[in-house]
Enzyme design. Sequence first.
Site, PDB file in Angstrom:
ATOM      1  N   ASP A   1       0.214   2.051   4.465  1.00  0.00           N
ATOM      2  CA  ASP A   1       0.713   0.775   4.943  1.00  0.00           C
ATOM      3  C   ASP A   1      -0.182  -0.315   4.363  1.00  0.00           C
ATOM      4  O   ASP A   1      -1.407  -0.244   4.479  1.00  0.00           O
ATOM      5  CB  ASP A   1       0.695   0.737   6.471  1.00  0.00           C
TER       6      ASP A   1
ATOM      7  N   ASP B   1       6.468  -2.804   3.802  1.00  0.00           N
ATOM      8  CA  ASP B   1       5.280  -2.584   2.983  1.00  0.00           C
ATOM      9  C   ASP B   1       4.742  -1.185   3.222  1.00  0.00           C
ATOM     10  O   ASP B   1       3.547  -0.953   3.191  1.00  0.00           O
ATOM     11  CB  ASP B   1       4.211  -3.638   3.283  1.00  0.00           C
TER      12      ASP B   1
END
Length: 588
Positions: free
Chosen positions: A190, A233
């Site tokens: 992440d 993301d």
Amino acid sequence: MDHLHNGTRDIHALIVDDDDVDREKLMRMLRRGPRNITFEQAASHAQALGMIRQPDAHYDIVFLDFGLKDGDGRDLLPEIRAEIDPDCPIVAVTGNADQQVAADSIKSGMTEFLTKRTLSPERVAASVEEGMAWRKYRQELRRAEEELTHRSLHDPLTDLPNRTLFADRLSQSCARARRSGDPFAVVMIDLDRFKEINDSLGHAAGDAVLVTIGRRLREHLREVDTTARLGGDEFAVLLQNVDGKDSALAVALKLTELIEQPIVYDGRLLYAGASLGIALCPQLGYDPDALLHAADEAMYQAKRGLEKVAFAEGRERRLAAPQNERSLLHDIEDALQHRAFDWHWQPKVDMRSGKVLGFEALVRWTHPKTGPVPADALIETVEQSHLLEDFTYLSLDVVLEQFARLQHVVDGAGIAINVSARMLERPGFVGRVVEAIARYRVDPARVVLELTETALIAHPSQAKRVIEQLHDHQISLSIDDFGAGFTSFGYLREFAVSEIKIDRSYISRFTESRFDQSLVTSLVVLCESLGIPLVAEGVEDPETQAMLVAMGCICGQGYGICRPMPYDDVRGWVKSWNADHGKRRLSA
Ligand code: C2E
Ligand code: CA
Ligand code: CA
């Protein structure tokens, strides 16, 4: 596609016939046609087989006699498709003029059928043209299918595998690990500071970061590893043959380093970082979902802590369904009892003439405490619960009752009701639908059930049976969100589908994305050839609408045409819409 030279391009043909005179005759006729044709000849089954199996064999078309002395010519079909070209047109040439033989040969994969007795230069030339058109159509279909499959398995921005493909590779890895003990690691990644970049510099900057990082990860990892973008993301990696913490950590630290290298964007340097969570297989078991979950938990742990990389330890027990989910279900149950759901109607129109073709009923629910609940969220919860059946039958009941009161006002227009895939497996489903339609004296031919394609693909034989039953009762079936899943055009030919709705995601980026445009073009061709109407969903603006119409996609639905409206507004809307379009048609 070369239209110009289509008529004159050279064609290389194979003629398989054990009768020398017949072969000569066919070649003479072919030479008289408009194309430049070269030949190779096989005088027996065995000779033909030898030629087909030559490594560099290439034929644009094959003329095939069935009754060869040393075997049935039809046996060569699969061989030709496999060795030469799956789309190679094959023309049956036989002495037998029997209708049944003709029909059977077409069914068995022949493109065209000629009988020796009625052979003429015109017929032969026509069969060549048919064959070439058939091949072109097949190639186009194949291309579109490949495009669509790629698209459904990859993230459009980075072109990395998406969540679906990642999940598939993960289950394969689990199966392999179980079978032969090959260890691997699941790494969840992440990005840190991504939101800052996105918010302060805009989406283009955010996109550049994602694309660059995606490329760095892929370039660094080996061919056997999988790098995927799961959304936002969030990236994920499968590292094959990683047998312990040390080697996994070494790779993870390298990945972190790659992510942290500055990214040049618009003359400035952007800095991103990442938190990584790792789950090892077989240490944490062989269950794909559990591994993914464990890696995810570890990643959050890394985000909270100081280390950038964290390992999932032991098997963490998944928390029971969170409190609020349980109470949501409880509230839905309550709402079902009080029939507190509402269905809004969204029109589907002919975008050229403005004619109203039908409406789709979309559920609306206002939670007594928290306010309106998005339809997808509601449906997702319902689908995973024991309430699905009750919910579905309530929706049929409410919407058909509504439609019964309007079917005379909206002449010719149909009503589309969304049905969850899992309903197909419920016994008595079709009976209940038929019964509800009869109860409200609705014309079944005007009822459409919308099903997502995943349903058909997950349980094809069951789906086929249910669809056929619906079809027998004149109820139509629409494939919803087409292109969003593992699409295969093969299914469309098999199922009695009466409409295809292109997934909204293709239409929303439509004016900017050449890919989406080419996909729609292919779908228009496909649907025309199958005789199935194509509907674009999520038409938001006039430019999109105009482009769709120009490409031959005529039916549309979307905010740009009309938002879903309360049932009580439908009558008034139809009146004013028809008046507007009547005027426009007059002035046009
Ligand atoms: P869907 O079947 O794909 O329905 C179309 C969705 O697109 C609807 O969202 C609609 O409001 C929205 N939409 C229509 N035009 C536009 C547009 O131009 N732009 C954008 N951005 N969106 C547009 P909604 O009502 O939120 O429904 C979401 C999903 O929930 C539906 O997707 C459907 O899968 C499911 N659903 C809704 N009602 C029912 C129902 O009664 N039963 C079942 N099983 N599912 C339902
Ligand atoms: Ca739908
Ligand atoms: Ca849809």
